[in-house]
Design a protein around this motif. Sequence first.
Motif, PDB file in Angstrom:
ATOM      1  N   GLY A  88      21.150 -10.455   1.758  1.00 28.03           N
ATOM      2  CA  GLY A  88      20.686 -11.582   2.567  1.00 28.03           C
ATOM      3  C   GLY A  88      20.855 -11.291   4.047  1.00 28.03           C
ATOM      4  O   GLY A  88      19.996 -11.637   4.871  1.00 28.03           O
ATOM      5  N   MET A  89      21.957 -10.647   4.412  1.00 32.22           N
ATOM      6  CA  MET A  89      22.178 -10.335   5.825  1.00 32.22           C
ATOM      7  C   MET A  89      21.176  -9.303   6.341  1.00 32.22           C
ATOM      8  O   MET A  89      20.772  -9.354   7.506  1.00 32.22           O
ATOM      9  CB  MET A  89      23.618  -9.842   6.067  1.00 32.22           C
ATOM     10  N   TYR A 113      25.967 -20.581   7.845  1.00 31.08           N
ATOM     11  CA  TYR A 113      26.694 -19.568   7.057  1.00 31.08           C
ATOM     12  C   TYR A 113      27.430 -18.626   8.025  1.00 31.08           C
ATOM     13  O   TYR A 113      26.845 -18.177   9.019  1.00 31.08           O
ATOM     14  CB  TYR A 113      25.692 -18.794   6.189  1.00 31.08           C
ATOM     15  N   ASN A 160      25.694 -24.463   4.278  1.00 33.57           N
ATOM     16  CA  ASN A 160      26.854 -23.795   3.690  1.00 33.57           C
ATOM     17  C   ASN A 160      27.953 -23.799   4.749  1.00 33.57           C
ATOM     18  O   ASN A 160      27.749 -23.156   5.782  1.00 33.57           O
ATOM     19  CB  ASN A 160      26.446 -22.362   3.331  1.00 33.57           C
ATOM     20  N   ASP A 185      16.751 -21.013   5.592  1.00 29.32           N
ATOM     21  CA  ASP A 185      17.572 -20.256   4.648  1.00 29.32           C
ATOM     22  C   ASP A 185      17.709 -21.154   3.420  1.00 29.32           C
ATOM     23  O   ASP A 185      18.421 -22.155   3.443  1.00 29.32           O
ATOM     24  CB  ASP A 185      18.930 -19.945   5.298  1.00 29.32           C
ATOM     25  N   SER A 207      19.415 -15.247   0.293  1.00 30.98           N
ATOM     26  CA  SER A 207      20.363 -14.302  -0.258  1.00 30.98           C
ATOM     27  C   SER A 207      20.110 -14.363  -1.753  1.00 30.98           C
ATOM     28  O   SER A 207      20.530 -15.318  -2.427  1.00 30.98           O
ATOM     29  CB  SER A 207      21.808 -14.715   0.072  1.00 30.98           C
ATOM     30  N   THR A 209      21.407 -12.678  -3.839  1.00 29.40           N
ATOM     31  CA  THR A 209      22.730 -12.496  -4.444  1.00 29.40           C
ATOM     32  C   THR A 209      23.179 -13.758  -5.182  1.00 29.40           C
ATOM     33  O   THR A 209      23.953 -13.682  -6.132  1.00 29.40           O
ATOM     34  CB  THR A 209      23.755 -12.233  -3.315  1.00 29.40           C
ATOM     35  N   LYS A 210      22.700 -14.906  -4.728  1.00 26.26           N
ATOM     36  CA  LYS A 210      23.230 -16.189  -5.189  1.00 26.26           C
ATOM     37  C   LYS A 210      22.411 -16.704  -6.386  1.00 26.26           C
ATOM     38  O   LYS A 210      22.406 -16.057  -7.409  1.00 26.26           O
ATOM     39  CB  LYS A 210      23.261 -17.159  -4.015  1.00 26.26           C
TER      40      LYS A 210
END
Length: 390
Positions: A88-89, A113, A160, A185, A207, A209-210
Amino acid sequence: MSEQRSAADSTRWQGFSTRAIHAGYEPDPRTGAVNVPIYASSTFAQDGVGNLRDGFEYSRTGNPTRRVLEANVAAIEKGTLGRGFASGMAATDALLRATLRPGDHLVIPNDAYGGTFRLIDKVFSQWGITYSAAPVSDVDAVRAAITPATKLVWIETPTNPLLNVGDIEALAAVAHDAGAKLVVDNTFASPYLQQPLTLGADVVLHSTTKYLGGHSDVVGGALVTNDEELDAAVAFLQNGAGAVPGPFDAYLTMRGIKTLAVRMDRHCDNAEQVVEFLSSHPKIDSVLYPGLPTHPGHDVAGKQMRRFGGMVSVRVKGGQAAAMEFCARTEVFTLAESLGGIESLIEHPGAMTHASTAGSLLEVPADLVRLSVGIEDIGDILGDLENALS
Ligand SMILES: *Cc1c(COP(=O)(O)O)cnc(C)c1O
């Protein structure tokens, strides 16, 4: 060579899960494989110099497994152009570099975030980019934070870790009035619950990832837009700087996306019960969840989200020590950073995910605990919270 990533062939399906399961890939004409192969190939044979098969030359530039993921993520966001990143970054970094030049300004959430804040505050500031922080829930405050140099309004919704809600349609209008673009986001909501491009946003960031990956087994990021010029600038950096996901990561992310809707509904069911339990618990000072009618963003969330999500934050009576003790005492909830996986996670943002905001405008409360409510059985989840708070 740049590839076409049109999800047009997938837009015939209107249902979310149909797109999640099918968009971007048809069974392989030669073998019938129903899943895209993991194309573990860094390079691709050419039939004569520059004569590429299906547009592939080198896997930093484009990889067939990644290309399917990109088309799929675009389709589930109801967008046309998707790009995959290593995290995500990495997606955040590429988007900031694609859109900002020295002297430019952006508006960010005053509870962004931590990693987003750190990248902008510590890295982009060195290249002459300035920012202002504003609460996403306050449209007038965001408008007031805009300057003549503002090129981006960057929001999360829900945020977040404080779960504040921004009105995407209203904020898109504010950004566009100022000649800026709105970035959403969408990591916390996921495209199952909210599709910002349909509400006027210019670009959506994930992201993966989530919730998209959903099993805490892969790190990744994605950008989706309908803006061809913006996509071209992002694609240039994706190839030029090279923060791309590998084919196995792309495969794992797609494997997760196929079940996003069923997981998300279960995350929401469980979160609603966790909210009900914690709201009446004597050791909890307050529960932050957009699904609560008392939440200041409840109406806006109800308007733009299908349901209210699987993330719940609480402020614990007794301050930081009590918050940390709560985090340390759960057993079903694993004490860990990250979110959006099938397993329940608990964390102390002030000391963990958002530690980089300490001493800044964006510092989070010390009594805050963030829960990523998983899809385990609700009886075990509630029993665990009860024990940890007893
Ligand atoms: C985790 C997260 C990110 C960063 O993504 P990585 O995949 O960890 O690099 C960005 N935004 C939000 C809202 C997040 O939760």
